[in-house]
Motif scaffolding. Structure first.
Motif, mmCIF file in Angstrom:
data_model
loop_
_atom_site.group_PDB
_atom_site.id
_atom_site.type_symbol
_atom_site.label_atom_id
_atom_site.label_comp_id
_atom_site.label_asym_id
_atom_site.label_seq_id
_atom_site.Cartn_x
_atom_site.Cartn_y
_atom_site.Cartn_z
ATOM 1 N N LYS A 2 0.854 -1.193 0.000
ATOM 2 C CA LYS A 2 0.000 0.000 0.000
ATOM 3 C C LYS A 2 0.886 1.238 0.000
ATOM 4 O O LYS A 2 2.072 1.154 0.313
ATOM 5 C CB LYS A 2 -0.888 0.008 1.242
ATOM 6 C CG LYS A 2 -2.004 -1.040 1.200
ATOM 7 C CD LYS A 2 -2.901 -0.943 2.428
ATOM 8 C CE LYS A 2 -4.008 -2.002 2.363
ATOM 9 N NZ LYS A 2 -4.837 -2.016 3.596
ATOM 10 N N ASN A 3 0.295 2.380 -0.343
ATOM 11 C CA ASN A 3 1.097 3.612 -0.325
ATOM 12 C C ASN A 3 0.229 4.828 -0.046
ATOM 13 O O ASN A 3 -0.987 4.792 -0.202
ATOM 14 C CB ASN A 3 1.832 3.784 -1.649
ATOM 15 C CG ASN A 3 0.902 4.112 -2.785
ATOM 16 O OD1 ASN A 3 0.416 5.238 -2.903
ATOM 17 N ND2 ASN A 3 0.620 3.133 -3.624
ATOM 18 N N ARG A 4 0.875 5.897 0.371
ATOM 19 C CA ARG A 4 0.194 7.129 0.737
ATOM 20 C C ARG A 4 0.356 8.226 -0.319
ATOM 21 O O ARG A 4 0.187 9.408 -0.037
ATOM 22 C CB ARG A 4 0.743 7.654 2.067
ATOM 23 C CG ARG A 4 0.658 6.658 3.209
ATOM 24 C CD ARG A 4 0.624 7.354 4.553
ATOM 25 N NE ARG A 4 1.731 8.306 4.717
ATOM 26 C CZ ARG A 4 1.566 9.618 4.928
ATOM 27 N NH1 ARG A 4 0.365 10.129 5.016
ATOM 28 N NH2 ARG A 4 2.614 10.406 5.057
ATOM 29 N N LEU A 5 0.657 7.803 -1.545
ATOM 30 C CA LEU A 5 0.924 8.765 -2.610
ATOM 31 C C LEU A 5 -0.204 9.763 -2.817
ATOM 32 O O LEU A 5 0.027 10.974 -2.910
ATOM 33 C CB LEU A 5 1.187 8.039 -3.931
ATOM 34 C CG LEU A 5 2.644 7.716 -4.246
ATOM 35 C CD1 LEU A 5 2.751 7.111 -5.618
ATOM 36 C CD2 LEU A 5 3.470 8.998 -4.151
ATOM 37 N N LYS A 6 -1.423 9.232 -2.902
ATOM 38 C CA LYS A 6 -2.567 10.093 -3.173
ATOM 39 C C LYS A 6 -2.711 11.169 -2.092
ATOM 40 O O LYS A 6 -2.975 12.334 -2.397
ATOM 41 C CB LYS A 6 -3.842 9.245 -3.235
ATOM 42 C CG LYS A 6 -5.054 10.000 -3.732
ATOM 43 C CD LYS A 6 -6.215 9.052 -4.022
ATOM 44 C CE LYS A 6 -7.401 9.789 -4.608
ATOM 45 N NZ LYS A 6 -8.464 8.855 -5.045
ATOM 46 N N ILE A 7 -2.510 10.764 -0.852
ATOM 47 C CA ILE A 7 -2.608 11.701 0.274
ATOM 48 C C ILE A 7 -1.486 12.738 0.231
ATOM 49 O O ILE A 7 -1.736 13.948 0.330
ATOM 50 C CB ILE A 7 -2.548 10.924 1.610
ATOM 51 C CG1 ILE A 7 -3.779 10.029 1.745
ATOM 52 C CG2 ILE A 7 -2.434 11.880 2.787
ATOM 53 C CD1 ILE A 7 -3.662 8.962 2.802
ATOM 54 N N LEU A 8 -0.279 12.257 0.065
ATOM 55 C CA LEU A 8 0.882 13.159 0.028
ATOM 56 C C LEU A 8 0.743 14.171 -1.109
ATOM 57 O O LEU A 8 1.092 15.342 -0.985
ATOM 58 C CB LEU A 8 2.167 12.345 -0.146
ATOM 59 C CG LEU A 8 2.557 11.504 1.070
ATOM 60 C CD1 LEU A 8 3.607 10.459 0.707
ATOM 61 C CD2 LEU A 8 3.077 12.401 2.192
ATOM 62 N N ARG A 9 0.201 13.676 -2.214
ATOM 63 C CA ARG A 9 -0.017 14.519 -3.380
ATOM 64 C C ARG A 9 -1.100 15.551 -3.084
ATOM 65 O O ARG A 9 -0.943 16.745 -3.385
ATOM 66 C CB ARG A 9 -0.440 13.621 -4.543
ATOM 67 C CG ARG A 9 -0.115 14.143 -5.909
ATOM 68 C CD ARG A 9 -0.206 13.046 -6.937
ATOM 69 N NE ARG A 9 -1.452 12.291 -6.903
ATOM 70 C CZ ARG A 9 -2.620 12.754 -7.334
ATOM 71 N NH1 ARG A 9 -2.721 13.952 -7.825
ATOM 72 N NH2 ARG A 9 -3.695 11.992 -7.258
ATOM 73 N N ALA A 10 -2.173 15.099 -2.454
ATOM 74 C CA ALA A 10 -3.291 15.987 -2.127
ATOM 75 C C ALA A 10 -2.861 17.084 -1.154
ATOM 76 O O ALA A 10 -3.265 18.243 -1.286
ATOM 77 C CB ALA A 10 -4.440 15.173 -1.534
ATOM 78 N N GLU A 11 -2.026 16.705 -0.180
ATOM 79 C CA GLU A 11 -1.534 17.683 0.794
ATOM 80 C C GLU A 11 -0.816 18.838 0.124
ATOM 81 O O GLU A 11 -0.797 19.964 0.623
ATOM 82 C CB GLU A 11 -0.566 17.002 1.785
ATOM 83 C CG GLU A 11 -1.260 16.106 2.807
ATOM 84 C CD GLU A 11 -0.243 15.346 3.670
ATOM 85 O OE1 GLU A 11 -0.664 14.663 4.610
ATOM 86 O OE2 GLU A 11 0.968 15.440 3.377
ATOM 87 N N LYS A 35 -2.199 3.609 -7.787
ATOM 88 C CA LYS A 35 -3.325 2.678 -7.730
ATOM 89 C C LYS A 35 -2.906 1.276 -7.286
ATOM 90 O O LYS A 35 -3.723 0.362 -7.241
ATOM 91 C CB LYS A 35 -3.994 2.581 -9.096
ATOM 92 C CG LYS A 35 -4.544 3.912 -9.591
ATOM 93 C CD LYS A 35 -5.978 3.799 -10.025
ATOM 94 C CE LYS A 35 -6.923 3.738 -8.849
ATOM 95 N NZ LYS A 35 -8.321 3.521 -9.193
ATOM 96 N N GLY A 36 -1.608 1.104 -7.013
ATOM 97 C CA GLY A 36 -1.126 -0.193 -6.548
ATOM 98 C C GLY A 36 -1.057 -1.248 -7.626
ATOM 99 O O GLY A 36 -1.007 -2.438 -7.350
ATOM 100 N N LYS A 37 -1.032 -0.779 -8.891
ATOM 101 C CA LYS A 37 -0.980 -1.737 -9.997
ATOM 102 C C LYS A 37 0.355 -2.467 -10.010
ATOM 103 O O LYS A 37 0.435 -3.629 -10.351
ATOM 104 C CB LYS A 37 -1.235 -1.024 -11.325
ATOM 105 C CG LYS A 37 -1.764 -1.919 -12.420
ATOM 106 C CD LYS A 37 -2.103 -1.133 -13.682
ATOM 107 C CE LYS A 37 -2.426 -2.067 -14.855
ATOM 108 N NZ LYS A 37 -2.437 -1.354 -16.149
ATOM 109 N N TYR A 38 1.397 -1.772 -9.695
ATOM 110 C CA TYR A 38 2.699 -2.407 -9.468
ATOM 111 C C TYR A 38 3.547 -1.553 -8.545
ATOM 112 O O TYR A 38 3.208 -0.400 -8.278
ATOM 113 C CB TYR A 38 3.429 -2.727 -10.776
ATOM 114 C CG TYR A 38 3.610 -1.596 -11.749
ATOM 115 C CD1 TYR A 38 4.505 -0.559 -11.490
ATOM 116 C CD2 TYR A 38 2.922 -1.571 -12.956
ATOM 117 C CE1 TYR A 38 4.693 0.465 -12.400
ATOM 118 C CE2 TYR A 38 3.104 -0.546 -13.870
ATOM 119 C CZ TYR A 38 3.996 0.457 -13.597
ATOM 120 O OH TYR A 38 4.180 1.464 -14.484
#
Lengths: 67, 67
Positions: A2-11, A35-38
């Motif tokens: 899992k990752n927090r990319l979307k959140i970090l990006r939104a911040e 999206k966790g595709k890879y």
DNA sequence: TAACAGAGTCAAGCTTGCTTTACTTTTTAT
DNA sequence: ATAAAAAGTAAAGCAAGCTTGACTCTGTTA
């Protein structure tokens, strides 16, 4: 993984395209990772963490037995 | 990308083969990573750090513009 | 010196990460 | 409601990670 990319990006109010530019990868790559595709390569994971001013462990959460 | 694998392994007196077994990869993979021939995948980097009880950043040192 | 364990290396093959191009769907702002 | 921006998705192809099998080159140490 899992990752927090979307959140970090939104911040930071960054688009996937903006992030991609600064990471020197394609927009599709950012999208797929978010999206966790890879999983990103290790060097790319370092660049991501560095860009967000944090650690790889903070951005990505590894969970045993998925990949 | 530099790494402290050889040192961490030496501290525990483990062989490359022993390490490979516990990481569930081949002995050649451990050797190649240790010698910097290529970088591990992110999941493998997590397993390595976890096995040594430390962080990815502690095991691997990323340096801009090499890979 | 012979034999063994550990480390190093090479080739062929499969899988995964990343690219480009192109198109569709969702969100945002007018 | 429309248009534009952002996000999502897919296919084809190249590059990188990892595998197995086999062989070499180091030390030990008996």
């Amino acid at each position: 993984m899992k990752n927090r990319l979307k959140i970090l990006r939104a911040e930071r109010d960054w688009t996937q395209a903006h992030l991609a530019q600064h990471l020197d990868v394609s927009r599709q790559t950012v999208n797929a990772i978010e999206k966790g595709k890879y999983d990103p390569s290790l060097p790319l994971a370092f660049r991501i963490a560095r860009l967000f001013g944090t650690t790889i462990e903070d951005v990505f959460q590894y969970e045993e037995g998925q990949t």
